[in-house]
Scaffold this active site. Structure first.
Site, PDB file in Angstrom:
ATOM      1  N   ASP A  43       4.100   1.539  -0.269  1.00  0.00           N
ATOM      2  CA  ASP A  43       5.235   0.933  -1.314  1.00  0.00           C
ATOM      3  C   ASP A  43       4.855   1.601  -2.703  1.00  0.00           C
ATOM      4  O   ASP A  43       5.733   1.408  -3.534  1.00  0.00           O
ATOM      5  CB  ASP A  43       5.677  -0.425  -1.256  1.00  0.00           C
ATOM      6  CG  ASP A  43       4.509  -1.417  -1.693  1.00  0.00           C
ATOM      7  OD1 ASP A  43       3.553  -1.009  -2.153  1.00  0.00           O
ATOM      8  OD2 ASP A  43       4.729  -2.666  -1.817  1.00  0.00           O
ATOM      9  N   SER A  44       3.636   1.936  -2.983  1.00  0.00           N
ATOM     10  CA  SER A  44       3.470   2.575  -4.031  1.00  0.00           C
ATOM     11  C   SER A  44       4.294   3.754  -4.353  1.00  0.00           C
ATOM     12  O   SER A  44       4.598   4.577  -5.561  1.00  0.00           O
ATOM     13  CB  SER A  44       1.998   3.344  -4.190  1.00  0.00           C
ATOM     14  OG  SER A  44       1.696   3.817  -3.099  1.00  0.00           O
ATOM     15  N   GLU A  50      -8.291  -4.295  -2.085  1.00  0.00           N
ATOM     16  CA  GLU A  50      -7.995  -3.497  -3.462  1.00  0.00           C
ATOM     17  C   GLU A  50      -8.576  -4.238  -4.740  1.00  0.00           C
ATOM     18  O   GLU A  50      -8.372  -5.428  -4.981  1.00  0.00           O
ATOM     19  CB  GLU A  50      -6.559  -3.490  -3.578  1.00  0.00           C
ATOM     20  CG  GLU A  50      -6.245  -2.418  -4.848  1.00  0.00           C
ATOM     21  CD  GLU A  50      -4.683  -2.046  -4.840  1.00  0.00           C
ATOM     22  OE1 GLU A  50      -3.964  -2.038  -3.983  1.00  0.00           O
ATOM     23  OE2 GLU A  50      -4.364  -1.495  -5.933  1.00  0.00           O
TER      24      GLU A  50
END
Ligand code: KIV
Length: 288
Positions: free
Chosen positions: A58-59, A196
């Site tokens: 979704d970046s 992350e």
């Protein structure tokens, strides 16, 4: 006469499955997983020969659409880009991010939207951000046939509650919570977990303490695999550069330079030449 075409077993391409990814724990002797994001058919085609897993992240909201964060990304955007990537990638395992608001409310809601992604995209699974609070949802999906890639540590969809994109796990309490998150998602049946933006020793510890592969981004070289946003890695997205990004080339400058040369040639009449035109007499024909 049969109309069936013979199957070229030799030339057949076998797509990497989530089970293949699940088996790639480095402690069992596997080589690190190579993962990148892909949003378009062209990028998927270019990357596919080199990657084990392609994430339709979704970046894309920030990288392709210029949104400020990933919160505004919709299910329709993810499905359209997922379909494009599936058309371009023939061998990598393709996973699609579930966007903000499409899974947090309940496991049932998550199943409905994840099933829609699986049916309309034809991908191998979905990715969900979240730890202990999402474990029941991960279990619900996996038990109903939807492979889930987990995502813990820095979770961009929570930017508004987390107050930014700073690396996580600096305090012992926060590190313990992220470790518990990873274990909960592992136990719920995720086939791998993205870790992350956490302190390196924490990513290393998570990798040692869970059964499934970790895929690091701002994690640790000890993770079972690595992922980067392709446009960061290739130097195309240059609005900002997180510490964990390595730029392998300067594609943005290359595109800008080609646009500069094209503009110059259009303005000075050098483009298009006769070789780019239909039915235009060659230079020799004029001379004759
Ligand atoms: O959205 C995304 O691209 C991601 C990766 C950076 C892991 O979640």
């Amino acid at each position: 006469m049969s109309t069936l075409k013979p199957i070229d077993i030799e030339g057949a391409v076998r797509r990497t499955t989530t089970l293949d990814i699940r088996a790639r724990k480095r402690s069992n002797g596997a080589t690190p997983l190579v993962c990148l994001t892909a949003y378009t058919v062209l990028t998927a085609r270019l990357l596919d020969a080199h990657t084990d897993l392609l994430l339709v992240g979704d970046s894309l909201g920030m990288v392709l659409y210029g949104l400020e964060n990933t919160v505004g990304v919709t299910l329709e955007m993810m499905i359209a880009h997922g379909q494009a990537v599936m058309r371009g990638a023939k061998r990598s395992c393709v996973i699609v991010d579930m966007p903000f608001g499409s899974y947090q409310e309940s496991p049932e809601m998550a199943f409905r939207n994840a099933a829609r992604i699986m049916k309309e995209v034809g991908c191998a699974g979905v990715k969900i951000e979240g730890g202990e609070e999402m474990a029941a949802t991960v279990r619900f999906l996996v038990q109903r046939g939807i492979p889930v890639l987990g995502h813990v540590g820095l979770m961009p969809q929570s930017v508004h509650t987390a107050g930014g994109y700073k690396a996580r796990g600096r305090s012992e309490a926060e590190a313990q919570k992220i470790l518990a998150d990873a274990k909960a998602v592992n136990d719920a049946g995720a086939f791998a977990i993205v870790v992350e933006g956490v302190m390196e020793p924490l990513a290393r510890r998570i990798t040692e303490e869970i059964d499934v592969p970790t895929i690091g981004i701002g994690g640790s070289p000890a993770c079972d695999g690595q992922i980067l946003v392709t446009e960061d890695m290739a130097g195309l997205f240059t609005d900002f550069k997180p510490k964990f990004v390595k730029r392998y080339m300067d594609l943005g400058s290359g595109i800008a330079e080609s646009a500069r040369r094209y503009a110059e040639e259009v303005r000075n009449g050098a483009f298009p030449g006769p070789e780019h035109c239909f039915g235009m007499p060659k230079k020799d024909d004029h001379d004759a």
